[in-house]
Design a protein around this motif. Sequence first.
Motif, PDB file in Angstrom:
ATOM      1  N   LYS A  25       8.114 -36.735  -8.207  1.00 15.37           N
ATOM      2  CA  LYS A  25       6.756 -36.395  -7.785  1.00 15.37           C
ATOM      3  C   LYS A  25       6.269 -37.337  -6.691  1.00 15.37           C
ATOM      4  CE  LYS A  25       5.525 -32.812 -10.202  1.00 15.37           C
ATOM      5  NZ  LYS A  25       5.123 -31.534  -9.524  1.00 15.37           N
ATOM      6  N   PHE A  29       5.063 -36.724  -2.928  1.00 13.08           N
ATOM      7  CA  PHE A  29       3.816 -37.311  -2.427  1.00 13.08           C
ATOM      8  C   PHE A  29       4.030 -37.942  -1.063  1.00 13.08           C
ATOM      9  CE2 PHE A  29       0.934 -41.204  -2.682  1.00 13.08           C
ATOM     10  CZ  PHE A  29      -0.165 -40.543  -2.178  1.00 13.08           C
ATOM     11  N   TYR A 227      -1.626 -34.501  -4.451  1.00 13.05           N
ATOM     12  CA  TYR A 227      -0.753 -35.420  -5.174  1.00 13.05           C
ATOM     13  C   TYR A 227      -1.499 -36.664  -5.627  1.00 13.05           C
ATOM     14  CZ  TYR A 227       3.438 -32.742  -4.159  1.00 13.05           C
ATOM     15  OH  TYR A 227       4.382 -31.752  -4.116  1.00 13.05           O
TER      16      TYR A 227
END
Length: 293
Positions: A25, A29, A227
């Motif tokens: 993740k 980002f 994000y």
Amino acid sequence: MFEICADPKTLEGLTWLGCYLTSGKHLDFYMSFLTVLALLAVTAPAAMLLGFGGAMASRARFAPLRWIGKGYSAMVRGVPDIVYFMFFVIALDQGVEYVKSRFVCDDLSVPVFQGMEFHVCNAAKVPLATASPFAFQAYGFFLAMVTFAIVFGAFVTHVLSGAMQAVPRAQLETAEAYGMSPRQVFRRILVPQMWVYALPGLTNLWMVLIKATPLLFLLSVKDIVYYARELGGTKTSAYAYAHPDWRLYYFLGLLVFYLLMTKVSEIVLTRISARLSKGQATAAGEAQRRALA
């Protein structure tokens, strides 16, 4: 590294933080910053082209073309940007799907608009339901880029129209007296000199465009704001890396990013302005001549 990070619950201290900051993740980002930069890189030239075309249209001798140029600028500038960002994306998306449905749907007798709802066959969906997540993101980015270009192109139209009118008429008349055609006057005299008058307004628009990029979040594009909110929010046991509410730190990082962007832009645009002002009959040009005297 991947073996160490395989079980986050067993990690502590800097090891946990290193695995956390290099998770999938977080890599997404970091890539989302490139999404913002790509939007700026594509939208700015597109808005300039639309604005230049609109400025030329607003100066046209052909009345209907002149009405289109002035109407485009007045209509977009007179409506809040958020309305266009929310409405135009939906309208453009439905327009694309409607046109596609005329070619790929078997039963064209079924109405597309059923009451307040918009329906097309599955084959006319853009992207298709079976498309990859990247296709959905790319399509959303395309819709956002078109919307940004149209909105900011209207403001560029207004700025360039004013800059063209600010060029001293005497210079244009002198060029005509030397035998230049209207096209040559426009290309060799008007356009080169209008930029020094347009640059302050274009500088402001560039800064506004930078600050408007968080609207990508409202257009379903996973940008840095998306994000920052997701990664900074409180995590539960359902997430691999549980932590308290860190949104403040993520948004402080975004603050630094945008401040750096505006500062670098200010430095670059100041140098461009100084270069364009050399020899010009403007306040900046006069200041340069006095400094060199």
